[in-house]
Design a protein around this motif. Structure first.
Motif, PDB file in Angstrom:
ATOM      1  N   SER A 106       0.825  -1.206   0.000  1.00 19.66           N
ATOM      2  CA  SER A 106       0.000   0.000   0.000  1.00 19.66           C
ATOM      3  C   SER A 106       0.865   1.264   0.000  1.00 19.66           C
ATOM      4  O   SER A 106       2.057   1.233   0.318  1.00 19.66           O
ATOM      5  CB  SER A 106      -0.910   0.023   1.240  1.00 19.66           C
ATOM      6  OG  SER A 106      -0.140   0.173   2.420  1.00 19.66           O
ATOM      7  N   VAL A 107       0.228   2.368  -0.342  1.00 15.52           N
ATOM      8  CA  VAL A 107       0.905   3.671  -0.356  1.00 15.52           C
ATOM      9  C   VAL A 107       1.294   4.066   1.073  1.00 15.52           C
ATOM     10  O   VAL A 107       2.367   4.621   1.300  1.00 15.52           O
ATOM     11  CB  VAL A 107      -0.017   4.756  -0.981  1.00 15.52           C
ATOM     12  CG1 VAL A 107       0.625   6.128  -0.920  1.00 15.52           C
ATOM     13  CG2 VAL A 107      -0.361   4.405  -2.423  1.00 15.52           C
ATOM     14  N   ASP A 108       0.423   3.767   2.035  1.00 18.87           N
ATOM     15  CA  ASP A 108       0.693   4.105   3.443  1.00 18.87           C
ATOM     16  C   ASP A 108       1.919   3.366   3.965  1.00 18.87           C
ATOM     17  O   ASP A 108       2.751   3.942   4.672  1.00 18.87           O
ATOM     18  CB  ASP A 108      -0.520   3.769   4.323  1.00 18.87           C
ATOM     19  CG  ASP A 108      -1.705   4.683   4.037  1.00 18.87           C
ATOM     20  OD1 ASP A 108      -1.472   5.807   3.552  1.00 18.87           O
ATOM     21  OD2 ASP A 108      -2.843   4.270   4.277  1.00 18.87           O
ATOM     22  N   PHE A 109       2.040   2.085   3.598  1.00 22.43           N
ATOM     23  CA  PHE A 109       3.202   1.295   4.018  1.00 22.43           C
ATOM     24  C   PHE A 109       4.487   1.917   3.459  1.00 22.43           C
ATOM     25  O   PHE A 109       5.467   2.126   4.178  1.00 22.43           O
ATOM     26  CB  PHE A 109       3.071  -0.149   3.537  1.00 22.43           C
ATOM     27  CG  PHE A 109       4.329  -0.958   3.700  1.00 22.43           C
ATOM     28  CD1 PHE A 109       4.735  -1.392   4.955  1.00 22.43           C
ATOM     29  CD2 PHE A 109       5.133  -1.260   2.603  1.00 22.43           C
ATOM     30  CE1 PHE A 109       5.913  -2.128   5.113  1.00 22.43           C
ATOM     31  CE2 PHE A 109       6.298  -1.994   2.751  1.00 22.43           C
ATOM     32  CZ  PHE A 109       6.689  -2.425   4.006  1.00 22.43           C
ATOM     33  N   LYS A 110       4.451   2.225   2.186  1.00 20.87           N
ATOM     34  CA  LYS A 110       5.607   2.823   1.523  1.00 20.87           C
ATOM     35  C   LYS A 110       5.985   4.148   2.180  1.00 20.87           C
ATOM     36  O   LYS A 110       7.155   4.423   2.443  1.00 20.87           O
ATOM     37  CB  LYS A 110       5.282   3.042   0.036  1.00 20.87           C
ATOM     38  CG  LYS A 110       6.460   3.517  -0.784  1.00 20.87           C
ATOM     39  CD  LYS A 110       6.072   3.667  -2.245  1.00 20.87           C
ATOM     40  CE  LYS A 110       7.235   4.237  -3.040  1.00 20.87           C
ATOM     41  NZ  LYS A 110       6.883   4.477  -4.452  1.00 20.87           N
ATOM     42  N   ARG A 111       4.975   4.970   2.476  1.00 21.98           N
ATOM     43  CA  ARG A 111       5.203   6.274   3.096  1.00 21.98           C
ATOM     44  C   ARG A 111       5.865   6.127   4.470  1.00 21.98           C
ATOM     45  O   ARG A 111       6.788   6.864   4.809  1.00 21.98           O
ATOM     46  CB  ARG A 111       3.879   7.029   3.219  1.00 21.98           C
ATOM     47  CG  ARG A 111       4.050   8.502   3.600  1.00 21.98           C
ATOM     48  CD  ARG A 111       2.714   9.229   3.721  1.00 21.98           C
ATOM     49  NE  ARG A 111       1.999   9.252   2.462  1.00 21.98           N
ATOM     50  CZ  ARG A 111       0.781   8.733   2.260  1.00 21.98           C
ATOM     51  NH1 ARG A 111       0.148   8.122   3.250  1.00 21.98           N
ATOM     52  NH2 ARG A 111       0.189   8.805   1.098  1.00 21.98           N
ATOM     53  N   GLU A 112       5.399   5.163   5.251  1.00 20.27           N
ATOM     54  CA  GLU A 112       5.956   4.966   6.598  1.00 20.27           C
ATOM     55  C   GLU A 112       7.399   4.454   6.547  1.00 20.27           C
ATOM     56  O   GLU A 112       8.234   4.868   7.346  1.00 20.27           O
ATOM     57  CB  GLU A 112       5.069   4.016   7.411  1.00 20.27           C
ATOM     58  CG  GLU A 112       3.766   4.672   7.855  1.00 20.27           C
ATOM     59  CD  GLU A 112       3.172   4.015   9.084  1.00 20.27           C
ATOM     60  OE1 GLU A 112       3.918   3.702  10.027  1.00 20.27           O
ATOM     61  OE2 GLU A 112       1.937   3.817   9.087  1.00 20.27           O
ATOM     62  N   ILE A 113       7.687   3.548   5.607  1.00 22.15           N
ATOM     63  CA  ILE A 113       9.066   3.048   5.460  1.00 22.15           C
ATOM     64  C   ILE A 113       9.986   4.194   5.047  1.00 22.15           C
ATOM     65  O   ILE A 113      11.103   4.330   5.556  1.00 22.15           O
ATOM     66  CB  ILE A 113       9.132   1.892   4.432  1.00 22.15           C
ATOM     67  CG1 ILE A 113       8.450   0.636   4.965  1.00 22.15           C
ATOM     68  CG2 ILE A 113      10.586   1.572   4.052  1.00 22.15           C
ATOM     69  CD1 ILE A 113       9.111  -0.042   6.152  1.00 22.15           C
ATOM     70  N   GLU A 114       9.509   5.038   4.128  1.00 23.85           N
ATOM     71  CA  GLU A 114      10.316   6.167   3.651  1.00 23.85           C
ATOM     72  C   GLU A 114      10.523   7.243   4.718  1.00 23.85           C
ATOM     73  O   GLU A 114      11.430   8.062   4.594  1.00 23.85           O
ATOM     74  CB  GLU A 114       9.673   6.783   2.400  1.00 23.85           C
ATOM     75  CG  GLU A 114       9.807   5.887   1.171  1.00 23.85           C
ATOM     76  CD  GLU A 114       9.049   6.414  -0.037  1.00 23.85           C
ATOM     77  OE1 GLU A 114       8.151   7.267   0.137  1.00 23.85           O
ATOM     78  OE2 GLU A 114       9.360   5.962  -1.161  1.00 23.85           O
ATOM     79  N   SER A 115       9.683   7.213   5.755  1.00 24.87           N
ATOM     80  CA  SER A 115       9.834   8.203   6.827  1.00 24.87           C
ATOM     81  C   SER A 115      10.832   7.757   7.907  1.00 24.87           C
ATOM     82  O   SER A 115      11.193   8.535   8.790  1.00 24.87           O
ATOM     83  CB  SER A 115       8.468   8.483   7.482  1.00 24.87           C
ATOM     84  OG  SER A 115       8.054   7.354   8.235  1.00 24.87           O
ATOM     85  N   LEU A 116      11.263   6.489   7.825  1.00 28.03           N
ATOM     86  CA  LEU A 116      12.197   5.965   8.829  1.00 28.03           C
ATOM     87  C   LEU A 116      13.600   6.563   8.671  1.00 28.03           C
ATOM     88  O   LEU A 116      14.045   6.833   7.548  1.00 28.03           O
ATOM     89  CB  LEU A 116      12.302   4.443   8.718  1.00 28.03           C
ATOM     90  CG  LEU A 116      11.087   3.625   9.161  1.00 28.03           C
ATOM     91  CD1 LEU A 116      11.276   2.163   8.800  1.00 28.03           C
ATOM     92  CD2 LEU A 116      10.842   3.776  10.656  1.00 28.03           C
ATOM     93  N   PRO A 117      14.303   6.735   9.790  1.00 34.74           N
ATOM     94  CA  PRO A 117      15.677   7.274   9.734  1.00 34.74           C
ATOM     95  C   PRO A 117      16.702   6.185   9.374  1.00 34.74           C
ATOM     96  O   PRO A 117      17.610   5.871  10.138  1.00 34.74           O
ATOM     97  CB  PRO A 117      15.893   7.809  11.152  1.00 34.74           C
ATOM     98  CG  PRO A 117      15.052   6.920  12.011  1.00 34.74           C
ATOM     99  CD  PRO A 117      13.858   6.545  11.189  1.00 34.74           C
ATOM    100  N   ILE A 118      16.499   5.574   8.201  1.00 34.71           N
ATOM    101  CA  ILE A 118      17.416   4.537   7.713  1.00 34.71           C
ATOM    102  C   ILE A 118      17.870   4.947   6.305  1.00 34.71           C
ATOM    103  O   ILE A 118      17.214   5.773   5.667  1.00 34.71           O
ATOM    104  CB  ILE A 118      16.749   3.136   7.684  1.00 34.71           C
ATOM    105  CG1 ILE A 118      15.490   3.148   6.807  1.00 34.71           C
ATOM    106  CG2 ILE A 118      16.419   2.664   9.086  1.00 34.71           C
ATOM    107  CD1 ILE A 118      14.820   1.802   6.622  1.00 34.71           C
TER     108      ILE A 118
END
Length: 195
Positions: free
Chosen positions: A149-161
């Motif tokens: 999902s778009v939400d999953f992608k957004r949350e992964i991209e917000s991680l400090p990694i």
């Protein structure tokens, strides 16, 4: 149009031909020639069997996996000075891809489990990030059973990694089943090289 043109130009070429509008007839024939010589060949080459579609998809997936999981700042070219493939470097290159895939696969499975200090430390070491960040990833993976999902992608991209790690996680989760099936492509067998 096929029927009209068959009637006037096929078996019925007689006095009826004198009565037909030649301009319309020629336009119809031009259209049929266009269909036969341009449209039909294009459609025929575009129609692939299920097996051919799978092969094309597999080839594209292998190329994408090599691009995402094979890149490394430390990795050297697999080609020697004479532009031939260096077998030793090639072995290390494919080993690196398999290892990267294996780590992301382990991380993906960890998202379905409860927190484990041992697994967390192992992933922390392999991913070269802190245990705290591994736990942050696990929580997002746990939150999304369907991870395309778009939400999953957004949350992964917000991680400090690192960005490349975000890309690897997102791509793996979107293509998990297919990636697991092509792992054999990165085994060097009978000196066969995937180009």
């Amino acid at each position: 149009m096929y029927k009209v043109n068959y009637y006037y130009v096929g078996n019925k070429l007689s006095n009826d031909f004198l009565k037909v509008d030649k301009t319309i007839l020629n336009k119809n024939l031009e259209f049929l020639v266009f269909i036969d010589e341009v449209v039909k060949p294009g459609l025929e080459t575009g129609i692939l069997s299920k097996e051919e579609r799978i092969k094309v998809h597999r080839k594209k997936l292998i190329k994408k996996v090599k691009l995402i999981y094979g890149k490394s700042k430390k990795s050297k070219s697999i080609y020697g000075e004479n532009k031939r493939v260096n077998k030793d470097k090639l072995g290390k290159y494919f080993y690196g891809i398999r290892r990267n895939l294996s780590v992301i696969d382990t991380l993906s499975g960890y998202g379905n489990l409860q927190r484990s200090e041992r697994t967390e430390k192992l992933l922390s070491k392999r991913l070269n990030i802190s245990s705290k960040k591994v736990e942050m990833i696990r929580k997002i993976l746990e939150k999304y059973p369907q991870r395309d999902s778009v939400d999953f992608k957004r949350e992964i991209e917000s991680l400090p990694i690192p960005k490349d790690m975000q890309e690897r996680i997102i791509f793996f989760e979107a293509n998990k089943k297919d990636i697991r099936e092509i792992k054999d492509a990165f085994e060097i067998k009978n000196k066969l090289v995937i180009k």
